[in-house]
Design an enzyme around this catalytic site. Structure first.
Site, mmCIF file in Angstrom:
data_model
loop_
_atom_site.group_PDB
_atom_site.id
_atom_site.type_symbol
_atom_site.label_atom_id
_atom_site.label_comp_id
_atom_site.label_asym_id
_atom_site.label_seq_id
_atom_site.Cartn_x
_atom_site.Cartn_y
_atom_site.Cartn_z
ATOM 1 N N GLY A 220 33.755 -43.712 -52.303
ATOM 2 C CA GLY A 220 32.985 -44.682 -51.508
ATOM 3 C C GLY A 220 31.673 -45.023 -52.183
ATOM 4 N N ASP A 221 31.054 -44.019 -52.777
ATOM 5 C CA ASP A 221 29.777 -44.247 -53.473
ATOM 6 C C ASP A 221 29.999 -45.158 -54.683
ATOM 7 O OD1 ASP A 221 29.311 -40.678 -53.157
ATOM 8 O OD2 ASP A 221 28.998 -42.243 -51.672
HETATM 9 O O1 TA6 Z 1 30.287 -38.942 -51.354
HETATM 10 C C1 TA6 Z 1 30.444 -37.779 -52.109
HETATM 11 C C2 TA6 Z 1 29.291 -36.833 -51.779
HETATM 12 O O2 TA6 Z 1 28.043 -37.295 -52.197
HETATM 13 C C3 TA6 Z 1 29.562 -35.521 -52.424
HETATM 14 O O3 TA6 Z 1 28.944 -35.504 -53.676
HETATM 15 C C4 TA6 Z 1 29.002 -34.519 -51.407
HETATM 16 O O4 TA6 Z 1 27.816 -34.003 -51.906
HETATM 17 C C5 TA6 Z 1 28.831 -35.304 -50.100
HETATM 18 O O5 TA6 Z 1 29.192 -36.649 -50.392
HETATM 19 C C6 TA6 Z 1 27.448 -35.307 -49.522
HETATM 20 O O6 TA6 Z 1 27.538 -36.114 -48.368
HETATM 21 P P1 TA6 Z 1 26.415 -36.042 -47.213
HETATM 22 O O7 TA6 Z 1 26.881 -37.020 -46.180
HETATM 23 O O8 TA6 Z 1 26.378 -34.593 -46.736
HETATM 24 O O9 TA6 Z 1 25.106 -36.446 -47.866
#
Ligand code: TA6
Length: 313
Positions: free
Chosen positions: A263-264
């Site tokens: 998604g990022d």
């Molecule tokens: O989208 C992936 C991610 O950034 C992972 O790297 C993991 O760290 C998680 O999502 C963090 O998500 P949050 O919603 O807890 O900031």
């Protein structure tokens, strides 16, 4: 293929990503996860993580100049910054005086289990310092506010940063969930990017069909979002624009090796594409290519992997 205007300045626009709660992602692989048992791994890796940071990594790989902002702490925060800088990512983190940047755990077995930690405490003085950095964003620049926030920060933290961003007429993008996301809508975000599950959670619905996705994305536009990008994993994505336009795009088929950061990656690709072309269709195409390329890779996609997917879209 010139994925992106190789002029690093991206036409003079600056992008900042803000990850208030970044992470090191510790991914372990076990054949079959058994509770109350000692499970031995068959694979493990440590990668940088945090939603805004993943956006910065993909933007950088696309040749888009950006700066990763946020809070880091302790040995984990130092290692996170070291890893990013060694990969050529421009960072300007606030180093907190105590605590540790969280280490999120993802257990891959027959299923995928994710444990996202809370993150360190952040002092008021640090918030003020970050806010001053964000104030550098001017009209035409973008600030991406992405991910969860450390527990001791109020849900209004994003609003506080948005007020600073809006004062200087910069645009902002939000990728978070729940009340944290809803609270930002009245400030007119350029883009919000919930995934299907997050969109449903906002309205207490189990959203499945395309018409439901479109309906609830339009609800977010009615609440203030200028554009809503709903990432739907292997189904692709739906973009709803403030002018009422709706664009749906399927994701290319392929063997998914990794879901972390898809998604990022889509958000980064969409933003890079839009800044280059000012056109939502090509922006969405690049976003889909980035999201799929990350899914088909063992971690965040490299430019060559994105190009391979994009050329076949
Ligand atoms: O989208 C992936 C991610 O950034 C992972 O790297 C993991 O760290 C998680 O999502 C963090 O998500 P949050 O919603 O807890 O900031």
């Amino acid at each position: 293929m010139n994925l992106y205007n190789e002029n690093k300045r991206g036409g003079g626009k600056l992008i900042y990503t803000v990850t208030l709660n970044p992470a090191l992602d510790y991914t372990v692989e076990v054949d079959r996860l058994e509770e109350d048992k000692i499970n031995r791994t068959v694979g493990e890796k440590i990668t940088y993580g945090g939603k805004g940071i993943n956006v910065s990594v993909i933007l950088s790989r696309l040749g888009v100049e950006n700066t990763a902002l946020g809070f880091v702490a302790g040995f984990a925060g130092n290692e996170l910054e070291r890893m990013l800088k060694s990969d050529g990512i421009t960072c300007d983190f606030n180093h907190l005086k105590s605590g540790n940047t969280r280490i999120n755990v993802k257990v891959l077995s027959e299923k995928e289990t994710v444990i996202n930690a809370r993150g360190p405490e952040v002092a008021e003085s640090e918030i003020a310092s970050l806010s001053d950095k964000i104030a550098k964003a001017k009209s035409g620049d973008y600030v991406v506010l992405s991910g969860s926030v450390p527990e001791n920060l109020p849900n209004g933290i994003y609003e506080r940063l948005i007020k600073k961003i809006s004062e200087n007429k910069a645009e902002f993008v939000v990728d978070t969930q729940g009340e944290l996301l809803l609270n930002t809508l009245k400030y007119r975000p350029f883009l919000v990017k919930p995934n299907l599950e997050e969109l449903g959670e906002l309205f207490g619905k189990d959203i499945k069909t395309e018409s439901e996705i479109e309906f609830y994305a339009k609800e977010l536009v009615n609440l203030g979002a200028k554009n809503v990008l709903v990432s739907c994993g292997e189904r692709g994505a739906v973009l709803v624009c403030e002018n009422g336009g709706v664009i749906k795009m399927d994701s290319p088929k392929g063997r998914a090796l990794n879901t972390t950061g898809c998604g990022d990656s889509m958000l980064a690709g969409f933003l890079a594409g839009y800044i280059k072309s000012n056109d939502f269709n090509s922006a969405l195409k690049l976003g889909i290519a980035c999201g799929a390329a990350t899914a088909f890779s063992k971690s965040l996609a490299e430019k060559s992997e994105i190009e391979k997917v994009l050329i076949n879209l």
